[in-house]
Design an enzyme around this catalytic site. Structure first.
Site, short mmCIF file in Angstrom:
data_model
loop_
_atom_site.label_atom_id
_atom_site.label_comp_id
_atom_site.label_asym_id
_atom_site.label_seq_id
_atom_site.Cartn_x
_atom_site.Cartn_y
_atom_site.Cartn_z
N ASP A 143 -29.23 -0.25 -27.46
CA ASP A 143 -30.63 -0.65 -27.46
C ASP A 143 -30.80 -1.97 -28.19
O ASP A 143 -29.89 -2.44 -28.89
CB ASP A 143 -31.49 0.41 -28.12
CG ASP A 143 -31.80 1.57 -27.18
OD1 ASP A 143 -31.41 1.50 -26.01
OD2 ASP A 143 -32.43 2.55 -27.64
N LYS A 165 -35.27 -1.72 -24.46
CA LYS A 165 -36.64 -1.68 -23.96
C LYS A 165 -37.49 -2.57 -24.86
O LYS A 165 -37.56 -2.36 -26.07
CB LYS A 165 -37.19 -0.25 -23.97
CG LYS A 165 -36.42 0.75 -23.12
CD LYS A 165 -37.06 2.14 -23.25
CE LYS A 165 -36.37 3.16 -22.35
NZ LYS A 165 -35.04 3.53 -22.85
N GLY A 196 -30.96 2.09 -32.69
CA GLY A 196 -31.41 1.87 -34.05
C GLY A 196 -31.96 3.17 -34.62
O GLY A 196 -32.28 4.11 -33.89
N GLY A 197 -32.06 3.24 -35.95
CA GLY A 197 -32.61 4.44 -36.57
C GLY A 197 -31.75 5.66 -36.31
O GLY A 197 -30.52 5.61 -36.35
N ASP A 198 -32.40 6.77 -36.01
CA ASP A 198 -31.73 8.01 -35.65
C ASP A 198 -32.08 8.39 -34.23
O ASP A 198 -33.24 8.28 -33.82
CB ASP A 198 -32.13 9.14 -36.61
CG ASP A 198 -31.41 10.43 -36.30
OD1 ASP A 198 -30.30 10.64 -36.85
OD2 ASP A 198 -31.93 11.24 -35.51
N MET A 280 -43.75 2.93 -34.22
CA MET A 280 -44.19 2.40 -32.92
C MET A 280 -45.72 2.30 -32.85
O MET A 280 -46.33 2.58 -31.82
CB MET A 280 -43.67 3.29 -31.78
CG MET A 280 -42.16 3.41 -31.75
SD MET A 280 -41.55 4.47 -30.41
CE MET A 280 -42.17 6.07 -30.97
#
Length: 353
Positions: A143, A165, A196-198, A280
Site C-alpha cells: 500500500d 489507494k 501501514g499500521g496494522d 481516516m
C-alpha cells in the site's frame, strides 16, 4: 556515510523508475533531500498495474499510486525532461529484465500469503518479523502508506507491486488485490502483503485473510504498530493516562455521522469518557466534532490532529474540539492523519525534547 550527512538539503533528481524507486525516494526524504522524479505520468517498470485481470496476471514492478500520492502531498516533484545540471545529485534507474511470471518456489504446490502490518512510514517501526518477511518474499504487494524505505531489503528478483489507494483518487479494487494474492500464492510463491499500521485495524486484512482461506491459501499474520496509538505517541500524546482517562476508543471517520453507511453510535462514544481516536477522518472531522458536541461533549474538550506521523513531513495542531477542524485546515494538514479528542490531547509528555 549516513543519508543525513549526504543528502540533507540537497536537490536530488531521480531519472526513470525501477523496482527500487519507491524505497530510494523514501530513504532520500528521510535523509532530508528535496526530491524530483523525472518520469512520465503513470510510469512503471515493464508496464501493467496490479488491477489487471487475475486470469492474466502481470507481475512486474510498478510505482502506481505511490509516486502520485507523494507528489500530491508535496513531498516530491514530478517532471519530465529535467536538466540534470540543475541538481546536486542525479540518480538514474537501472530497470531489471521483465519477468513474465515471477519467481516460483518449486518445492511447494501452494505458496503462502503473509499479511504484514508495517507500522508508520518510518522503517524503524517495522517489526523484526516484518523485515524478515520482506527479505524472503517472492512477491510484495504494498500500500501507499507502508514503510517503503524497507523495500531496499527485498531480494533483487522479488516482484514489487503497488496497489495503493489514494483518498478520493486512484485505487486498485479490493477484489483485484485479493485475486492477485491468491493467484501468486497458487503459483507456489511466497507473497507478502505489506500495509501501514496494522492489517486488522481498518486495514481490510481480515477480508484478505478470509479470501485466501476460502481459496485454500495458507495465511501468516505479522501484527504491526497501529497508527491509532503510534501517531499520538510520536506527538507526545498518550492515549491513556492513569490520572486522566482509563481507556480509548478507536473509530473510522471514513463516513461522517448521519451518513446511511455509518454504523457508529456517536452518542455512546461522546458519553464513553474515553479518549476518542479517529482514523481516516480528515475530510469529515468538522462533522464529527459537531456531532460529538451535539451529543454532549464540551466544545472546549482538548483535541489534536497529527499528520504524516513517523515521516519527515509530519505535523500537528492542537485546539479545542470546536475549532480543531478549522485549525487543521489552516495548518495544511491532510491525509494520512489521526485525530485525538479528550483530556490527553492537551498533554505533551515529550515537551522540551
Amino acid at each position: 556515510m549516513s543519508p543525513e550527512l549526504t543528502f540533507r538539503g540537497r536537490r536530488v533528481l531521480l531519472v526513470g523508475t525501477d523496482s527500487g524507486t519507491a524505497a530510494t525516494v523514501h530513504a532520500l526524504l528521510r535523509g532530508g533531500a528535496r526530491v524530483t522524479v523525472d518520469a512520465p505520468e503513470g510510469a512503471s517498470v515493464g508496464g501493467s498495474v496490479a488491477a489487471t485481470a487475475p486470469s492474466t496476471p502481470s507481475v512486474r514492478h510498478t510505482l502506481g499510486a505511490t509516486l502520485e500520492d507523494l507528489a500530491q502531498r508535496g513531498l516530491v516533484t514530478r517532471t519530465t525532461g529535467a536538466d540534470p545540471a540543475a541538481y546536486d545529485v542525479v540518480i538514474r534507474s537501472r530497470p531489471v529484465p521483465e519477468q513474465a511470471a515471477g519467481p516460483r518456489a518449486a518445492d511447494k504446490a501452494v505458496g503462502t500469503v503473509t499479511l504484514v502490518g508495517g507500522g508508520l512510514g518510518d522503517p524503524g517501526l517495522l517489526t523484526v518479523a516484518g523485515l524478515e518477511a520482506i527479505c524472503t518474499a517472492d512477491v510484495i504487494v504494498h500500500d501507499r502508506l507502508a514503510p517503503l524505505g524497507a523495500l531496499q531489503h527485498a531480494r533483487a528478483d522479488a516482484v514489487v507491486i503497488d496497489v495503493g489507494k489514494i483518498p478520493r483518487g486512484a485505487f486498485t479494487p479490493q477484489e483485484s488485490i485479493n485475486a492477485l494474492l491468491i493467484e501468486h500464492a497458487r503459483a507456489g510463491r511466497a507473497v507478502l502483503r505489506l500495509k501501514g499500521g496494522d492489517n486488522f485495524v481498518f486495514g481490510r486484512g481480515g477480508e484478505e485473510a478470509e479470501a485466501c482461506a476460502a481459496a485454500g491459501v495458507p495465511v501468516v499474520v505479522v501484527p504491526g504498530v497501529s497508527s491509532s496509538i503510534a501517531a499520538p505517541a510520536l506527538a507526545g500524546i498518550p492515549v491513556t493516562h492513569r490520572t486522566l482517562v482509563q481507556g480509548f476508543t478507536v473509530v473510522s471517520g471514513h463516513v461522517p455521522p448521519g451518513d446511511p453507511r455509518s454504523t457508529l453510535d456517536w452518542g455512546a462514544i461522546a458519553r464513553s469518557r474515553t479518549t476518542i481516536v479517529v482514523l481516516m477522518g480528515v475530510a469529515t472531522l468538522e462533522a464529527i466534532a459537531n456531532e460529538l458536541m451535539a451529543q454532549g461533549l464540551p466544545p472546549d474538550t482538548p483535541a489534536a490532529v497529527i499528520a504524516d506521523a513517523g515521516l519527515p513531513s509530519s505535523g500537528s495542531v492542537r485546539a479545542p474540539l470546536c475549532r480543531i477542524a478549522e485549525e487543521a485546515r489552516v495548518g495544511g494538514l491532510g491525509a494520512p492523519a489521526v485525530a485525538v479528542i479528550g483530556a490527553v490531547a492537551a498533554l505533551d509528555v515529550l515537551a522540551g525534547r
